[in-house]
Design a protein around this motif. Structure first.
Motif, short mmCIF file in Angstrom:
data_model
loop_
_atom_site.label_atom_id
_atom_site.label_comp_id
_atom_site.label_asym_id
_atom_site.label_seq_id
_atom_site.Cartn_x
_atom_site.Cartn_y
_atom_site.Cartn_z
N GLY A 24 0.56 -6.51 0.89
CA GLY A 24 1.86 -6.06 1.38
C GLY A 24 1.86 -5.44 2.76
N GLN A 25 0.75 -5.50 3.49
CA GLN A 25 0.68 -4.88 4.82
C GLN A 25 0.16 -5.87 5.86
OE1 GLN A 25 2.02 -2.03 5.06
NE2 GLN A 25 2.01 -1.32 2.94
N LYS A 26 0.73 -7.05 5.86
CA LYS A 26 0.25 -8.09 6.77
C LYS A 26 0.44 -7.70 8.23
CE LYS A 26 0.88 -12.97 7.93
NZ LYS A 26 1.63 -14.22 7.63
N SER A 72 -3.42 5.49 14.48
CA SER A 72 -2.83 6.37 13.46
C SER A 72 -2.15 5.51 12.39
CB SER A 72 -1.81 7.31 14.10
OG SER A 72 -1.22 8.14 13.13
N LEU A 73 -2.64 5.64 11.14
CA LEU A 73 -2.07 4.92 10.00
C LEU A 73 -1.18 5.89 9.24
CD1 LEU A 73 -5.31 3.11 8.74
CD2 LEU A 73 -3.75 2.44 10.58
N ASN A 74 0.12 5.62 9.25
CA ASN A 74 1.10 6.53 8.65
C ASN A 74 1.96 5.77 7.65
OD1 ASN A 74 0.73 7.47 11.74
ND2 ASN A 74 1.03 9.25 10.42
N GLY A 75 2.29 6.43 6.56
CA GLY A 75 3.12 5.84 5.54
C GLY A 75 3.15 6.70 4.28
N PRO A 76 3.96 6.31 3.32
CA PRO A 76 4.04 7.07 2.06
C PRO A 76 2.77 6.91 1.24
CG PRO A 76 5.42 5.10 1.96
CD PRO A 76 4.93 5.19 3.36
N VAL A 120 0.22 3.23 -0.33
CA VAL A 120 0.55 1.95 0.30
C VAL A 120 -0.69 1.28 0.89
CG1 VAL A 120 2.95 2.54 0.77
CG2 VAL A 120 1.17 3.17 2.42
N GLY A 121 -1.89 1.90 0.81
CA GLY A 121 -3.11 1.25 1.24
C GLY A 121 -3.76 1.81 2.49
N LYS A 122 -3.33 2.96 2.97
CA LYS A 122 -3.90 3.55 4.18
C LYS A 122 -5.36 3.95 3.96
CE LYS A 122 -1.04 6.92 4.37
NZ LYS A 122 -0.41 6.69 3.04
N SER A 123 -5.63 4.69 2.91
CA SER A 123 -7.00 5.13 2.64
C SER A 123 -7.89 3.95 2.27
CB SER A 123 -7.00 6.16 1.51
OG SER A 123 -6.28 7.32 1.89
N HIS A 124 -7.31 2.94 1.63
CA HIS A 124 -8.10 1.76 1.28
C HIS A 124 -8.54 1.02 2.55
CE1 HIS A 124 -9.67 -1.42 -1.18
NE2 HIS A 124 -8.84 -2.32 -0.66
N VAL A 125 -7.65 0.95 3.54
CA VAL A 125 -8.01 0.34 4.82
C VAL A 125 -9.12 1.14 5.50
CG1 VAL A 125 -7.19 -0.15 7.16
CG2 VAL A 125 -5.80 -0.81 5.19
N PHE A 140 2.83 1.94 7.69
CA PHE A 140 2.60 1.20 6.44
C PHE A 140 3.86 1.29 5.60
CE2 PHE A 140 -1.53 0.94 7.91
CZ PHE A 140 -2.40 0.31 7.02
N VAL A 141 4.41 0.13 5.22
CA VAL A 141 5.69 0.10 4.51
C VAL A 141 5.46 0.19 3.00
CG1 VAL A 141 6.79 -1.24 6.34
CG2 VAL A 141 5.64 -2.43 4.47
N LEU A 142 6.57 0.29 2.25
CA LEU A 142 6.50 0.36 0.80
C LEU A 142 6.00 -0.98 0.22
CD1 LEU A 142 9.87 2.19 0.01
CD2 LEU A 142 7.57 3.17 0.00
#
Length: 424
Positions: free
Chosen positions: A176-178, A204-208, A211-216, A364-366
């Motif tokens: 979901g983060q193409k 900077s990776l920002n989002g709720p 949504v996969g920020k820490s996984h990235v 990073f979107v929902l």
């Protein structure tokens, strides 16, 4: 009376001795003129024939008048046999002029043809070559090889970090983060193509939540540890490395020492270190100020060659509102929608701290419900469980979602997926 009688025979003998060679000359002259006239009649133009006849008559009259001047001793030249004769003169007649002109034209035509020997080569006149042209060609060749060498060096740097493999891994494991993945890879490729920079790369990776920020961040750390030594990758978790009971000054000194030591060692081995800082929203202002000093461009060379990944939930609320409000317009999959979302998030981050002015912000979107199902499938395969589709859909339906139109967005993303699979 005897004297005159005796003088006449002597004169006649004298004239007879003179006339015999003269007659031979006249006969030769006559033949020459006849041949000449016949030749002219063949080669001269017809329109000039009347002029030639007129000139011939004049010349004959002049020659007859000249013979009358010599007296009675030359009277035998006035006989009928000599009526057509002419004296030889060096005057240029019209016939002679026409002949000379005709021969001159003929010779001129022949002179145009240039004949070369059979066994010789024909060469153009040699031109003097300028030495400046040779120097210019040499300079162009040198520049060409330098550009080619630079391109090869760029390719060598990218192959050293294996960014193509990283991109395939992220597209396969991040759902979901193409747009975000493509933006990250573009920034990394541009920065890692060379070892000379004027500022560090700050992403900077920002989002709720979920949504996969820490996984990235985990995928980046895993990949760069495989292509470089573990000494050049740092994962810094604020809750772990700087808990609430520790003084901010101690955390500041510890973080500064880790960054300085790593960039110094990386500069010696000509490598670019990677710093992944998670839970940045929990950092104290002292730590944020320390980080901002490392992001400045006016530093020594080793601090300019570094990559910083900042992961935080700051701006997550604004991203959630934007996605829900524009779900039906499909703006999230367009360039215009990404620019509008970035214009919403950037002011919020800069208000939190000025260090985000020098950062490349990637929202990073929902995640939709289909993305959550993919998270369950991947996690069950990782744990060695059979991914039954009905069972996975049942697990995904137990989570809470934002519903807008025909779309459902997970409130917690894939954060609860691991816990749900561990209960199986």
């Amino acid at each position: 009376e005897e004297v005159p009688g005796t003088e006449i025979p002597a004169a006649s003998k004298k004239m007879s001795s003179i006339s015999s060679p003269l007659r031979a000359i006249i006969r030769l002259r006559r033949r020459y003129l006849v041949q000449k006239k016949s030749h002219l009649h063949l080669e001269l133009p017809r329109e000039k024939s009347s002029q030639l006849v007129h000139t011939r008559l004049l010349q004959r009259q002049l020659s007859l008048n000249r013979t009358n001047l010599y007296g009675s001793s030359m009277s035998f030249f006035n006989q009928t046999s000599f009526k057509t004769s002419q004296y030889f003169t060096f005057d240029t007649s019209v016939e002679q002029y026409a002949m000379k002109k005709f021969r001159r034209k003929k010779n001129h035509r022949k002179s145009r043809i240039v004949l070369y020997p059979d066994k010789t080569k024909r060469y153009l006149p040699t031109e003097e070559k300028s030495k400046a042209k040779r120097c210019l060609l040499l300079l162009i060749v040198i520049i060409f090889f330098q550009i080619l060498n630079a391109i090869e060096n760029l390719d060598d740097n990218l192959q050293k970090y294996d960014l193509d493999g990283l991109e395939k891994t992220m597209h396969r494991e991040v759902f979901g983060q193409k747009v975000a993945v493509e933006s990250i890879m573009e920034l990394l490729k541009d920065y890692l193509a060379t070892h000379i920079h004027n500022k560090p790369l700050v992403i900077s990776l920002n989002g709720p939540t979920g949504v996969g920020k820490s996984h990235v961040g985990w995928l980046l750390a895993k990949h760069f540890r495989s292509v470089m030594d573990n000494d050049f990758v740092l994962q810094y978790f604020v809750m772990h490395h700087c808990p609430n009971g520790v003084a901010p000054l101690t955390c500041e000194i510890d973080l500064s020492k880790k960054i300085s030591d790593m960039v110094t060692r990386a500069e010696i081995e000509e490598k670019i270190p990677l710093f992944i800082l998670d839970e940045v929203e929990l950092m104290s202002p002292v730590l944020l100020d320390t980080l901002s000093r490392f992001f400045e461009p006016n530093q020594t060379n080793e601090f300019l060659n570094a990559i910083y990944i900042l992961i935080s939930n700051i701006g997550g609320g604004e991203i959630t509102k934007f996605v829900i409000q524009n779900a039906s317009a499909e703006l999230l999959h367009q360039q215009r929608g990404a620019e509008e979302l970035l214009s919403v998030v950037r002011p919020v981050l800069i208000d939190a701290h000025p260090l985000w002015k020098s950062a490349d912000i990637i929202p990073f979107v929902l995640l939709e419900k289909t993305h959550v199902i993919n998270c369950f499938t991947e996690e069950m395969r990782r744990e060695g469980l059979y991914p039954d589709q009905k069972h996975i859909e049942n697990l995904a339906s137990q989570l809470s979602y934002y519903t807008t139109g025909d779309k459902q967005y997970s409130r917690m993303g894939c954060k609860q997926v691991v816990a749900q699979v561990n209960l199986l």
